[in-house]
Write a protein that holds these residues in place. Structure first.
Motif, mmCIF file in Angstrom:
data_model
loop_
_atom_site.group_PDB
_atom_site.id
_atom_site.type_symbol
_atom_site.label_atom_id
_atom_site.label_comp_id
_atom_site.label_asym_id
_atom_site.label_seq_id
_atom_site.Cartn_x
_atom_site.Cartn_y
_atom_site.Cartn_z
ATOM 1 N N LEU A 147 17.952 107.355 -78.589
ATOM 2 C CA LEU A 147 18.485 108.357 -77.664
ATOM 3 C C LEU A 147 17.399 109.317 -77.204
ATOM 4 O O LEU A 147 17.429 109.793 -76.057
ATOM 5 C CB LEU A 147 19.620 109.126 -78.337
ATOM 6 C CG LEU A 147 20.854 108.282 -78.676
ATOM 7 C CD1 LEU A 147 21.861 109.090 -79.477
ATOM 8 C CD2 LEU A 147 21.498 107.733 -77.407
ATOM 9 N N LEU A 148 16.437 109.611 -78.070
ATOM 10 C CA LEU A 148 15.318 110.468 -77.663
ATOM 11 C C LEU A 148 14.488 109.787 -76.572
ATOM 12 O O LEU A 148 14.026 110.439 -75.633
ATOM 13 C CB LEU A 148 14.444 110.794 -78.868
ATOM 14 C CG LEU A 148 15.078 111.694 -79.929
ATOM 15 C CD1 LEU A 148 14.179 111.792 -81.154
ATOM 16 C CD2 LEU A 148 15.351 113.085 -79.370
ATOM 17 N N VAL A 149 14.305 108.485 -76.695
ATOM 18 C CA VAL A 149 13.589 107.743 -75.654
ATOM 19 C C VAL A 149 14.366 107.831 -74.343
ATOM 20 O O VAL A 149 13.802 108.115 -73.282
ATOM 21 C CB VAL A 149 13.381 106.279 -76.073
ATOM 22 C CG1 VAL A 149 12.881 105.446 -74.895
ATOM 23 C CG2 VAL A 149 12.386 106.191 -77.233
ATOM 24 N N LYS A 150 15.673 107.601 -74.427
ATOM 25 C CA LYS A 150 16.501 107.605 -73.210
ATOM 26 C C LYS A 150 16.550 108.982 -72.545
ATOM 27 O O LYS A 150 16.415 109.090 -71.315
ATOM 28 C CB LYS A 150 17.921 107.154 -73.556
ATOM 29 C CG LYS A 150 18.897 107.199 -72.378
ATOM 30 C CD LYS A 150 20.253 106.654 -72.761
ATOM 31 C CE LYS A 150 21.086 107.633 -73.549
ATOM 32 N NZ LYS A 150 21.674 108.695 -72.690
ATOM 33 N N ASN A 151 16.738 110.012 -73.328
ATOM 34 C CA ASN A 151 17.003 111.348 -72.772
ATOM 35 C C ASN A 151 15.763 112.196 -72.545
ATOM 36 O O ASN A 151 15.770 113.080 -71.685
ATOM 37 C CB ASN A 151 17.937 112.120 -73.709
ATOM 38 C CG ASN A 151 19.288 111.477 -73.849
ATOM 39 O OD1 ASN A 151 19.755 110.783 -72.947
ATOM 40 N ND2 ASN A 151 19.935 111.697 -74.984
ATOM 41 N N VAL A 152 14.709 111.961 -73.336
ATOM 42 C CA VAL A 152 13.556 112.859 -73.311
ATOM 43 C C VAL A 152 12.274 112.148 -72.904
ATOM 44 O O VAL A 152 11.612 112.532 -71.929
ATOM 45 C CB VAL A 152 13.352 113.528 -74.700
ATOM 46 C CG1 VAL A 152 12.205 114.538 -74.631
ATOM 47 C CG2 VAL A 152 14.625 114.192 -75.187
ATOM 48 N N LEU A 153 11.906 111.121 -73.656
ATOM 49 C CA LEU A 153 10.582 110.528 -73.482
ATOM 50 C C LEU A 153 10.455 109.699 -72.205
ATOM 51 O O LEU A 153 9.509 109.874 -71.425
ATOM 52 C CB LEU A 153 10.236 109.673 -74.708
ATOM 53 C CG LEU A 153 10.335 110.380 -76.068
ATOM 54 C CD1 LEU A 153 9.895 109.450 -77.189
ATOM 55 C CD2 LEU A 153 9.505 111.663 -76.081
ATOM 56 N N LYS A 154 11.387 108.788 -71.971
ATOM 57 C CA LYS A 154 11.297 107.923 -70.792
ATOM 58 C C LYS A 154 11.392 108.719 -69.494
ATOM 59 O O LYS A 154 10.605 108.471 -68.557
ATOM 60 C CB LYS A 154 12.400 106.866 -70.860
ATOM 61 C CG LYS A 154 12.338 105.808 -69.761
ATOM 62 C CD LYS A 154 11.110 104.931 -69.900
ATOM 63 C CE LYS A 154 11.217 103.644 -69.095
ATOM 64 N NZ LYS A 154 11.526 103.833 -67.676
ATOM 65 N N PRO A 155 12.295 109.691 -69.368
ATOM 66 C CA PRO A 155 12.314 110.484 -68.131
ATOM 67 C C PRO A 155 11.005 111.217 -67.870
ATOM 68 O O PRO A 155 10.579 111.340 -66.712
ATOM 69 C CB PRO A 155 13.464 111.472 -68.368
ATOM 70 C CG PRO A 155 14.370 110.762 -69.309
ATOM 71 C CD PRO A 155 13.458 109.999 -70.220
#
Length: 358
Positions: free
Chosen positions: A54-62
């Motif tokens: 979820l951190l990748v989806k919400n924070v890192l990837k954006p």
């Protein structure tokens, strides 16, 4: 014009026409680079690995998509990541570090993190006041507020109402508490001191209760993933839990309930800091600003990952009840001085190890 001349002209004309899209594309690429000054750079972040999908989806990837950068993560608990950061103090490879407040305070003392520049973090204006500078000196920003509470299996355990209830006979062999080097390890001492000794500062009582609880524990968990696994395996029926892990505990499928004990809850901020000596200082500030943005704060809250500090985030009741959110819950939070706790850390770790080595 002769035939050869005409053919030569046509060849040149075709070549020019074919090159035009390439030049146009090249100009477009240059414009994109001007709009994305950090494109192609790498930002290294020291962080917890819990809820990483979820951190990748919400924070890192954006962030990667918006600024054209690559993010590399170094994950682990506070203690392990702090040790690595200290070992590389003279030649840091990490740019941004996430820590619990006590560990951030120690990082500040040891010169591992540097003050942030508020001019480079415009979203500071949009977060709650205590989160803007929880350590003093602008060494860290609280990007999420959280709490430590109690949960229990409703089909296995009578309702919990106090931190004293961790000592109930029925929990022997089905109980876990956070280890002393975790974010909330020291808070267990404080809360047991309050419950049994009447005051948070009466820590000798708290330590006596830790020693009494030790034989009753399945284990002292080192991170929230470990606690979640113990719940799924039906090894733990009750435990202090972190608010950011509640979504996964509920997803176990077992009947569980969280409670606000009569002595209250432990409140804290998870903080982000710019690592001292980073070669990517501006990019590090940009990432922290991104972390505080409405979009990230809302997305993390809706996925039950992090509770928001952004004042503009308003949550539906069914989401907010699972987070550190709402006036009633916030009023029950106790915040402990990070400097005081950090000063006790070495002694408390030694004391803990002595109890649990028996």
């Amino acid at each position: 014009m002769g035939k050869r001349s005409v053919m030569g002209f046509i060849v040149v004309l075709v070549a020019v026409l074919c090159l035009q899209p390439v030049f146009a594309q090249g100009g477009k690429e240059a414009a994109a680079t001007a709009d994305m000054p950090y494109k192609g750079q790498t930002l290294t972040i020291s962080m917890w690995g819990y809820n990483m999908d979820l951190l990748v989806k919400n924070v890192l990837k954006p962030f990667e998509d918006t600024y054209g950068v690559k993010i590399v993560t170094e994950t682990g608990n506070n203690s392990d990541r702090f040790t690595k950061l200290a070992a590389r103090k003279e030649n840091p490879i990490v740019d941004v570090a996430y820590f619990a407040g006590t560990w951030a305070y120690e990082a500040m003392k040891q010169g591992l993190i540097q003050p942030y520049d508020p001019a480079k973090i415009p979203n500071l204006a949009n977060i709650i006041e205590p989160a803007k500078d929880p350590l003093g000196g602008r060494y860290a920003v609280g990007y999420t507020i959280q709490h430590l509470g109690l949960f229990y299996r409703t089909d296995k355990v009578a309702p919990l109402t106090s931190w004293k209830d961790l000592s109930r006979t029925e929990l022997k062999g089905f109980l876990s508490i956070p280890g002393i080097t975790t974010t909330y390890g020291p808070a267990i001492v404080y809360m047991l001191s309050k419950a049994w000794g009447g005051d948070f500062s009466n820590t000798e009582v708290g330590w006596q209760k830790i020693a009494e609880l030790a034989p009753s524990l399945v284990t002292a968990y080192n991170n929230s993933s470990e606690l979640n696994a113990l719940v799924i395996q039906e090894e733990v029926y009750a435990a202090p839990y972190t608010s950011f892990s509640w979504g996964n505990i509920k997803a176990s499928g077992f009947p569980v309930a969280s409670v606000i004990p009569e002595e209250g809850l432990v409140g804290s901020f998870s903080v982000a800091s710019v690592v001292k000596g980073t070669k990517n200082e501006d990019l590090a500030h940009l990432f922290i600003d991104h972390l505080l943005s409405y979009e990230v704060q809302m997305a993390e809250a809706m996925d039950l990952v992090d509770s928001p500090v952004h004042t503009g985030v308003k949550l539906p009741a069914e989401i907010g009840e699972n987070l550190t959110y709402g006036d009633e819950l916030i009023a029950k939070l106790h915040f402990f001085d990070e400097g005081d706790t950090a000063a006790l850390q070495a002694d408390w770790i030694a004391r803990w190890n002595k109890i649990f080595s028996k």
